[in-house]
Design a protein around this motif. Sequence first.
Motif, PDB file in Angstrom:
ATOM      1  N   SER A  14       0.996  -1.216   0.199  1.00 49.61           N
ATOM      2  CA  SER A  14      -0.072  -0.190   0.163  1.00 49.61           C
ATOM      3  C   SER A  14       0.880   1.285   0.130  1.00 49.61           C
ATOM      4  O   SER A  14       0.332   2.495  -0.477  1.00 49.61           O
ATOM      5  CB  SER A  14      -0.669   0.290   0.805  1.00 49.61           C
ATOM      6  N   ALA A  15       1.871   1.374   1.030  1.00 50.35           N
ATOM      7  CA  ALA A  15       2.723   2.283   0.778  1.00 50.35           C
ATOM      8  C   ALA A  15       3.157   2.360  -0.616  1.00 50.35           C
ATOM      9  O   ALA A  15       3.592   3.538  -0.933  1.00 50.35           O
ATOM     10  CB  ALA A  15       4.062   2.287   1.701  1.00 50.35           C
ATOM     11  N   LEU A  16       3.554   1.336  -1.062  1.00 45.86           N
ATOM     12  CA  LEU A  16       4.606   2.104  -2.892  1.00 45.86           C
ATOM     13  C   LEU A  16       3.333   2.382  -3.817  1.00 45.86           C
ATOM     14  O   LEU A  16       3.685   3.160  -4.085  1.00 45.86           O
ATOM     15  CB  LEU A  16       5.207   0.315  -3.134  1.00 45.86           C
ATOM     16  N   THR A  17       2.285   1.706  -3.819  1.00 44.55           N
ATOM     17  CA  THR A  17       1.106   2.198  -4.208  1.00 44.55           C
ATOM     18  C   THR A  17       0.478   3.721  -3.618  1.00 44.55           C
ATOM     19  O   THR A  17       0.480   4.711  -4.877  1.00 44.55           O
ATOM     20  CB  THR A  17      -0.305   1.714  -4.496  1.00 44.55           C
ATOM     21  N   ASP A  18       1.354   4.305  -2.888  1.00 40.61           N
ATOM     22  CA  ASP A  18       0.857   5.900  -2.778  1.00 40.61           C
ATOM     23  C   ASP A  18       2.235   6.578  -3.052  1.00 40.61           C
ATOM     24  O   ASP A  18       2.289   7.820  -2.215  1.00 40.61           O
ATOM     25  CB  ASP A  18       0.494   5.687  -1.375  1.00 40.61           C
ATOM     26  N   ASP A  19       2.984   5.663  -2.971  1.00 40.69           N
ATOM     27  CA  ASP A  19       4.824   6.602  -3.085  1.00 40.69           C
ATOM     28  C   ASP A  19       5.023   6.817  -1.868  1.00 40.69           C
ATOM     29  O   ASP A  19       5.781   8.340  -1.788  1.00 40.69           O
ATOM     30  CB  ASP A  19       4.420   7.488  -4.055  1.00 40.69           C
ATOM     31  N   ALA A  20       5.325   6.058  -0.651  1.00 39.02           N
ATOM     32  CA  ALA A  20       5.342   6.331   0.479  1.00 39.02           C
ATOM     33  C   ALA A  20       6.578   5.966   1.069  1.00 39.02           C
ATOM     34  O   ALA A  20       6.839   5.838   1.991  1.00 39.02           O
ATOM     35  CB  ALA A  20       4.315   6.586   1.653  1.00 39.02           C
ATOM     36  N   LEU A  21       7.154   4.914   0.051  1.00 32.19           N
ATOM     37  CA  LEU A  21       8.343   4.644   0.562  1.00 32.19           C
ATOM     38  C   LEU A  21       9.298   5.043   0.140  1.00 32.19           C
ATOM     39  O   LEU A  21       9.907   5.771  -0.767  1.00 32.19           O
ATOM     40  CB  LEU A  21       8.915   3.376  -0.340  1.00 32.19           C
ATOM     41  N   ARG A  47      -2.965  -0.913  -7.548  1.00 28.28           N
ATOM     42  CA  ARG A  47      -3.038   0.309  -7.638  1.00 28.28           C
ATOM     43  C   ARG A  47      -3.917   0.707  -8.984  1.00 28.28           C
ATOM     44  O   ARG A  47      -4.762   1.968  -9.157  1.00 28.28           O
ATOM     45  CB  ARG A  47      -1.728   0.400  -8.875  1.00 28.28           C
ATOM     46  N   GLN A  48      -4.695  -0.087  -8.998  1.00 26.98           N
ATOM     47  CA  GLN A  48      -5.916  -0.238 -10.077  1.00 26.98           C
ATOM     48  C   GLN A  48      -6.801   0.925  -9.251  1.00 26.98           C
ATOM     49  O   GLN A  48      -7.880   2.098  -9.390  1.00 26.98           O
ATOM     50  CB  GLN A  48      -7.241  -1.424 -10.725  1.00 26.98           C
ATOM     51  N   LEU A  49      -7.450   0.574  -7.839  1.00 23.35           N
ATOM     52  CA  LEU A  49      -8.053   0.687  -6.525  1.00 23.35           C
ATOM     53  C   LEU A  49      -7.880   2.814  -7.272  1.00 23.35           C
ATOM     54  O   LEU A  49      -8.729   3.019  -6.600  1.00 23.35           O
ATOM     55  CB  LEU A  49      -8.773   0.703  -5.233  1.00 23.35           C
ATOM     56  N   HIS A  50      -6.093   3.084  -5.948  1.00 20.41           N
ATOM     57  CA  HIS A  50      -5.898   3.845  -6.435  1.00 20.41           C
ATOM     58  C   HIS A  50      -6.014   4.721  -7.004  1.00 20.41           C
ATOM     59  O   HIS A  50      -6.324   6.007  -6.839  1.00 20.41           O
ATOM     60  CB  HIS A  50      -4.072   4.157  -5.967  1.00 20.41           C
ATOM     61  N   SER A  51      -5.903   4.130  -9.071  1.00 23.81           N
ATOM     62  CA  SER A  51      -6.642   5.257  -9.754  1.00 23.81           C
ATOM     63  C   SER A  51      -8.158   5.322  -9.930  1.00 23.81           C
ATOM     64  O   SER A  51      -8.704   6.889 -10.371  1.00 23.81           O
ATOM     65  CB  SER A  51      -5.941   4.984 -11.346  1.00 23.81           C
ATOM     66  N   ASP A  52      -8.691   4.287  -9.772  1.00 30.67           N
ATOM     67  CA  ASP A  52     -10.457   4.155  -9.428  1.00 30.67           C
ATOM     68  C   ASP A  52     -11.255   5.968  -8.481  1.00 30.67           C
ATOM     69  O   ASP A  52     -11.715   6.184  -9.149  1.00 30.67           O
ATOM     70  CB  ASP A  52     -11.040   3.066  -8.793  1.00 30.67           C
ATOM     71  N   PHE A  53     -10.442   6.106  -7.081  1.00 29.67           N
ATOM     72  CA  PHE A  53     -10.644   6.729  -6.595  1.00 29.67           C
ATOM     73  C   PHE A  53      -9.976   8.071  -6.842  1.00 29.67           C
ATOM     74  O   PHE A  53     -10.568   9.240  -6.309  1.00 29.67           O
ATOM     75  CB  PHE A  53     -10.072   6.100  -4.948  1.00 29.67           C
ATOM     76  N   ALA A  54      -8.754   8.258  -7.935  1.00 26.18           N
ATOM     77  CA  ALA A  54      -8.407   9.194  -7.611  1.00 26.18           C
ATOM     78  C   ALA A  54      -9.563   9.759  -8.444  1.00 26.18           C
ATOM     79  O   ALA A  54      -9.667  11.587  -8.844  1.00 26.18           O
ATOM     80  CB  ALA A  54      -6.853   9.075  -7.788  1.00 26.18           C
TER      81      ALA A  54
END
Length: 148
Positions: A14-21, A47-54
């Motif tokens: 999840s941190a990798l998906t959010d660019d938090a690492l 990553r698909q869910l992240h882009s859908d929420f964005a």
Amino acid sequence: MTMQEPCPRIEALSALTDDALAAPERREIEAHVAGCAVCAPVLSRMRQLHSDFAALPAPAREFDVAAEVDRRIGALTARPPAARPRPARARWWQAALLAPGGFAAVAMGLWLGAALVPASVAMPAVQMAAFSALPPGALCPAPDACPR
């Protein structure tokens, strides 16, 4: 991470998906995901869910909550505090009328309690109280539970 090491925790993905690492951790997890059949679909779905929420539109606010809270607080503090009613005081004659009933209730309870214990049991129990295993003031849960 090598193939023998366990997969990273879901929080790391999840941190990798959010660019938090940090860069070293990011490279290490990406190298693992590239060769892992379990983590690759999980990261892809995240990553698909992240882009859908964005892509979701921002919610429209119909009113300002802070202004409404300030208005309600102001309305509460503007009213003068209500006067507290004085508690009713008992008059001496009311206590005098209740005292004989209280005395009678206590006396009746003591009399009935004494009537339950026969006199032949009461005297040896008093004499042997010093040798009892029960502490002073202990109550018996049942009449036959305590030694006589």
